[in-house]
Enzyme design. Structure first.
Site, PDB file in Angstrom:
ATOM      1  N   SER A 136      43.278  30.767  40.861  1.00 48.92           N
ATOM      2  CA  SER A 136      42.764  30.956  39.502  1.00 48.92           C
ATOM      3  C   SER A 136      41.293  30.588  39.422  1.00 48.92           C
ATOM      4  O   SER A 136      40.830  29.701  40.109  1.00 48.92           O
ATOM      5  CB  SER A 136      43.539  30.099  38.498  1.00 48.92           C
ATOM      6  OG  SER A 136      42.943  30.238  37.215  1.00 48.92           O
ATOM      7  N   LYS A 190      51.201  29.473  39.482  1.00 48.52           N
ATOM      8  CA  LYS A 190      50.040  30.233  39.007  1.00 48.52           C
ATOM      9  C   LYS A 190      50.432  31.088  37.793  1.00 48.52           C
ATOM     10  O   LYS A 190      49.676  31.201  36.824  1.00 48.52           O
ATOM     11  CB  LYS A 190      49.494  31.123  40.130  1.00 48.52           C
ATOM     12  CG  LYS A 190      48.497  32.195  39.677  1.00 48.52           C
ATOM     13  CD  LYS A 190      47.175  31.612  39.245  1.00 48.52           C
ATOM     14  CE  LYS A 190      46.258  32.491  38.424  1.00 48.52           C
ATOM     15  NZ  LYS A 190      46.071  33.870  38.730  1.00 48.52           N
ATOM     16  N   HIS A 193      50.615  28.845  34.882  1.00 51.09           N
ATOM     17  CA  HIS A 193      49.222  28.554  34.505  1.00 51.09           C
ATOM     18  C   HIS A 193      48.701  29.666  33.597  1.00 51.09           C
ATOM     19  O   HIS A 193      48.102  29.417  32.547  1.00 51.09           O
ATOM     20  CB  HIS A 193      48.350  28.435  35.766  1.00 51.09           C
ATOM     21  CG  HIS A 193      46.874  28.579  35.503  1.00 51.09           C
ATOM     22  ND1 HIS A 193      46.273  29.812  35.256  1.00 51.09           N
ATOM     23  CD2 HIS A 193      45.885  27.671  35.417  1.00 51.09           C
ATOM     24  CE1 HIS A 193      44.991  29.642  35.034  1.00 51.09           C
ATOM     25  NE2 HIS A 193      44.721  28.345  35.122  1.00 51.09           N
ATOM     26  N   ASN A 194      48.944  30.897  33.984  1.00 48.91           N
ATOM     27  CA  ASN A 194      48.454  32.023  33.184  1.00 48.91           C
ATOM     28  C   ASN A 194      49.158  32.091  31.828  1.00 48.91           C
ATOM     29  O   ASN A 194      48.534  32.431  30.820  1.00 48.91           O
ATOM     30  CB  ASN A 194      48.653  33.345  33.931  1.00 48.91           C
ATOM     31  CG  ASN A 194      47.620  33.544  35.028  1.00 48.91           C
ATOM     32  OD1 ASN A 194      47.030  32.572  35.512  1.00 48.91           O
ATOM     33  ND2 ASN A 194      47.414  34.766  35.436  1.00 48.91           N
ATOM     34  N   GLU A 197      47.551  29.677  29.741  1.00 42.60           N
ATOM     35  CA  GLU A 197      46.223  30.229  29.409  1.00 42.60           C
ATOM     36  C   GLU A 197      46.330  31.192  28.212  1.00 42.60           C
ATOM     37  O   GLU A 197      45.499  31.154  27.296  1.00 42.60           O
ATOM     38  CB  GLU A 197      45.690  30.941  30.656  1.00 42.60           C
ATOM     39  CG  GLU A 197      44.389  31.679  30.492  1.00 42.60           C
ATOM     40  CD  GLU A 197      44.067  32.485  31.756  1.00 42.60           C
ATOM     41  OE1 GLU A 197      44.168  31.932  32.874  1.00 42.60           O
ATOM     42  OE2 GLU A 197      43.737  33.672  31.632  1.00 42.60           O
TER      43      GLU A 197
HETATM   44  P1  NAP Z   1      42.171  44.958  43.012  1.00 45.79           P
HETATM   45  O1  NAP Z   1      41.366  45.873  42.155  1.00 45.79           O
HETATM   46  O2  NAP Z   1      43.398  44.389  42.424  1.00 45.79           O
HETATM   47  O3  NAP Z   1      42.552  45.720  44.376  1.00 45.79           O
HETATM   48  C1  NAP Z   1      41.589  46.454  45.107  1.00 45.79           C
HETATM   49  C2  NAP Z   1      41.750  46.192  46.580  1.00 45.79           C
HETATM   50  O4  NAP Z   1      43.072  46.528  47.025  1.00 45.79           O
HETATM   51  C3  NAP Z   1      40.794  47.037  47.400  1.00 45.79           C
HETATM   52  O5  NAP Z   1      40.340  46.299  48.496  1.00 45.79           O
HETATM   53  C4  NAP Z   1      41.686  48.194  47.833  1.00 45.79           C
HETATM   54  O6  NAP Z   1      41.229  48.844  49.011  1.00 45.79           O
HETATM   55  C5  NAP Z   1      42.954  47.437  48.119  1.00 45.79           C
HETATM   56  N1  NAP Z   1      44.136  48.306  48.159  1.00 45.79           N
HETATM   57  C6  NAP Z   1      44.708  48.949  47.133  1.00 45.79           C
HETATM   58  N2  NAP Z   1      45.797  49.627  47.565  1.00 45.79           N
HETATM   59  C7  NAP Z   1      45.910  49.390  48.891  1.00 45.79           C
HETATM   60  C8  NAP Z   1      46.824  49.795  49.897  1.00 45.79           C
HETATM   61  N3  NAP Z   1      47.880  50.582  49.602  1.00 45.79           N
HETATM   62  N4  NAP Z   1      46.629  49.377  51.157  1.00 45.79           N
HETATM   63  C9  NAP Z   1      45.591  48.577  51.443  1.00 45.79           C
HETATM   64  N5  NAP Z   1      44.685  48.147  50.557  1.00 45.79           N
HETATM   65  C10 NAP Z   1      44.846  48.553  49.278  1.00 45.79           C
HETATM   66  O7  NAP Z   1      41.205  43.791  43.554  1.00 45.79           O
HETATM   67  P2  NAP Z   1      40.802  42.377  42.900  1.00 45.79           P
HETATM   68  O8  NAP Z   1      40.429  42.486  41.468  1.00 45.79           O
HETATM   69  O9  NAP Z   1      39.834  41.776  43.847  1.00 45.79           O
HETATM   70  O10 NAP Z   1      42.166  41.544  42.915  1.00 45.79           O
HETATM   71  C11 NAP Z   1      42.882  41.298  44.111  1.00 45.79           C
HETATM   72  C12 NAP Z   1      44.104  40.478  43.782  1.00 45.79           C
HETATM   73  O11 NAP Z   1      43.671  39.245  43.185  1.00 45.79           O
HETATM   74  C13 NAP Z   1      45.057  41.100  42.751  1.00 45.79           C
HETATM   75  O12 NAP Z   1      46.371  40.734  43.059  1.00 45.79           O
HETATM   76  C14 NAP Z   1      44.636  40.453  41.455  1.00 45.79           C
HETATM   77  O13 NAP Z   1      45.659  40.449  40.492  1.00 45.79           O
HETATM   78  C15 NAP Z   1      44.317  39.047  41.938  1.00 45.79           C
HETATM   79  N6  NAP Z   1      43.437  38.265  41.085  1.00 45.79           N
HETATM   80  C16 NAP Z   1      42.388  38.819  40.478  1.00 45.79           C
HETATM   81  C17 NAP Z   1      41.564  38.027  39.675  1.00 45.79           C
HETATM   82  C18 NAP Z   1      40.382  38.614  39.009  1.00 45.79           C
HETATM   83  O14 NAP Z   1      39.725  37.895  38.230  1.00 45.79           O
HETATM   84  N7  NAP Z   1      40.025  39.874  39.289  1.00 45.79           N
HETATM   85  C19 NAP Z   1      41.826  36.675  39.514  1.00 45.79           C
HETATM   86  C20 NAP Z   1      42.893  36.110  40.190  1.00 45.79           C
HETATM   87  C21 NAP Z   1      43.693  36.917  40.975  1.00 45.79           C
HETATM   88  P3  NAP Z   1      40.222  50.110  48.906  1.00 45.79           P
HETATM   89  O15 NAP Z   1      38.857  49.515  48.739  1.00 45.79           O
HETATM   90  O16 NAP Z   1      40.392  50.815  50.184  1.00 45.79           O
HETATM   91  O17 NAP Z   1      40.643  50.913  47.717  1.00 45.79           O
END
Ligand code: NAP
Length: 521
Positions: A136, A190, A193-194, A197
């Site tokens: 988080s 987590k 936590h959300n 939140e």
């Molecule tokens: P995201 O938009 O959720 O995911 C994009 C990423 O996933 C890219 O690297 C994409 O690769 C890859 N991807 C998607 N489908 C795939 C597949 N079938 N095989 C392999 N790779 C694949 O990215 P994010 O926002 O950085 O979040 C990542 C995780 O962290 C998620 O679970 C999200 O819920 C969690 N999270 C996010 C936040 C936040 O503030 N954003 C906070 C805490 C946790 P390509 O580049 O090749 O498309």
């Protein structure tokens, strides 16, 4: 395993999935002196990261998962940060044949804890460690120090924990990271936590609405109110950013930005998961659920538009707080906000205890609260007080799996300092909920939290009547206050009482001449 699996490199950790979260975590590891192997399904993100941030530390860019695995030292630590859901399974399926026994696969995305439980069991059969990690703090936290909640097998923490603790936020010199419990426990914590939140944000929203609609305080002035509140026991990241948002003026219109933003709240699902799981484990997380419902209601644009036309307010005249009563009302709202927020925390923590029993986890609430003191979205000094109420942080203290920890309060509100705080806030809280109801201002979490509080402390609940109704239409039986066993009244018959086996109840006869016998009255 394949030939690749014997190849050993020197990188400390591999990160696959280099969108904003993965890239920032990778940079965070590198900035702490770790060599980080990088991989993304499509190469562009890997190249961009190396081009823009390669100077921040030691990175090994790789093109394929085989290369990524081959670049890692033993035991291999591969952190997956891809879109939650099917993509995580897809990556795991590709990784597993490349790994050796004892290697660690880490899912640091927002996966559902049931998925994590399933994945952990499947990988354990192959001799691999699967660790679901809750992270988080958003993008900024991932880069500069998030709160980290790792689950999975405890033995994997020896090889993984030190790296995670290095990149985590810290509070009073203690990392906001500690092993939570087996399989899906990290992702579960987590998720909760959300959920908290969501409730925390909603109660702040309700306070804002009341200050404006009942006391007529405009956003710019409210920013000062929230700034002042941030110097009280409400001090927290969410109160701080609320003041920032409220003082923002829209460049295009000159209006407060908050008035230009469409009033439909989005959600990605973790609040909903919390409410659903609360129902599943029988924990009344009503304030959290109400905060999810409040977002859902806000997003019912068409229904709301019709409601505005056809539904009456039932408010005689626009309620207003007179100028001389304004400061008192602001203070009332502050106290109501604090009490409602405490209830949301109490419900979230109660839910963790219920889940520990349901899933056989050894969750230590003191240590869990310690992880939320910094780095995460609900970070607040209050978490330090909550941590202390649950015996402080002790990462070696693990309650018997599947039980509540001994010697800790059954409910956060029972800790003496919080029982006292609630008692002090109560008059203001009741006044505020009353004023909101009279004014027709919706305060679903303020009022639901108060109902939870009153429900907890009630001598008798109408649940007795509900049991009578259930027995009437469904012969579900009821228990009595004066005798053990279950009972049923023959509602369609002569309305005498039978026991759970259908045998007539023999009323205990008072001893002759014993006028003190309770049952004789
Ligand atoms: P995201 O938009 O959720 O995911 C994009 C990423 O996933 C890219 O690297 C994409 O690769 C890859 N991807 C998607 N489908 C795939 C597949 N079938 N095989 C392999 N790779 C694949 O990215 P994010 O926002 O950085 O979040 C990542 C995780 O962290 C998620 O679970 C999200 O819920 C969690 N999270 C996010 C936040 C936040 O503030 N954003 C906070 C805490 C946790 P390509 O580049 O090749 O498309």
């Amino acid at each position: 395993m394949t030939e690749t699996s014997t190849v050993r490199g020197t990188a400390d950790i591999g990160v696959t999935g280099l969108a904003v979260m993965g890239a920032n975590l990778a940079r965070n590891f590198a900035r702490h002196g770790y060599t980080v192997a990088l991989h993304n399904r499509s190469r562009a993100k890997t190249d961009a990261l190396v081009a823009e941030h390669g100077h921040e530390g030691s990175f090994v860019a790789t093109e394929t998962l085989e290369e990524l695995v081959g670049s890692l030292a033993s035991p291999r630590r591969v952190l997956i940060m891809v879109k939650a859901g099917a993509p995580v399974d897809a990556v795991i399926d590709q990784l597993v044949p490349l790994l050796d026994e004892g290697d660690i696969v880490i899912d640091a995305g927002n996966s559902h804890y049931e998925d994590t439980r399933r994945r952990e069991a499947a990988l354990a059969e192959k001799g691999l460690h699967f660790v679901g990690v809750g992270v988080s703090g958003g993008e900024e936290g991932a880069l500069n120090g998030p709160a980290i909640m790792p689950g999975g097998p405890e033995e994997s923490y020896a090889a993984l924990g030190p790296l995670l603790e290095d990149i985590a936020a810290s509070y009073d010199g203690e990392p906001c990271c500690a092993w939570i419990g087996t399989d899906g426990a990290g992702h579960y914590v987590k998720m909760v936590h959300n959920g908290i939140e969501y409730a925390d944000m909603e109660v702040i929203g309700e306070a804002f609405d009341l200050l404006r609609r009942v006391a007529g305080i405009e956003p710019a002035e409210q920013a000062q109110v929230f700034d002042a509140w941030n110097q009280t026991e409400l001090a927290s990241y969410l109160i701080e950013i609320t003041a920032e948002v409220l003082q923002q003026v829209d460049a295009a219109t000159g209006a407060p930005l908050v008035d230009v933003i469409v009033d439909e709240a989005g959600q990605k699902g973790t609040g909903r998961w919390t409410a659903i799981s609360g129902l599943d484990v029988g924990s009344p997380v009503a304030a959290i659920a109400e905060s999810v419902f409040a977002r859902s209601l806000s997003a019912q644009t068409e229904v709301r538009a019709t409601a505005r036309e056809v539904l009456a307010a039932g408010v005689e005249s626009a309620p207003a707080v007179s100028p001389q009563d304004r400061d008192a009302f602001v203070e009332d709202v502050r106290q109501a906000l604090f009490a409602s927020k405490l209830v949301a925390y109490a419900q979230g923590l109660d839910m963790l205890s219920a889940a520990a029993i349901e899933y056989g986890w050894a969750l230590d609430l003191g240590t869990i609260a310690s992880l939320w003191r910094d780095g995460c979205i609900i970070r607040a000094d209050l978490l330090d007080v909550i941590m202390k109420a649950f015996g402080g942080r002790d990462t070696s203290r693990h309650p018997e799996p599947g039980t509540r920890a001994e010697g800790q309060p059954l409910n956060l509100l029972f800790a003496p300092e919080f029982a006292q705080a609630m008692a002090e806030a109560l008059p203001a809280w009741r006044r505020v909920v009353g004023a909101a109801v009279a004014a027709g201002v919706p305060v679903p979490v303020f009022s639901s939290a108060l109902a939870y509080y009153d429900g907890l402390r009630a001598d008798r609940l109408p649940a007795a009547l509900i049991q009578g109704q259930r027995d009437f239409f469904g012969a579900h039986t009821y228990r009595r206050t004066d005798r053990d066993g279950s009972f049923h009244t023959l509602w369609s018959g002569d309305r005498t009482e039978v026991d759970g086996d259908g045998a007539p109840v023999v009323m205990p006869q008072p001893a002759e001449g014993d006028p003190t016998d309770e049952t004789a009255r």
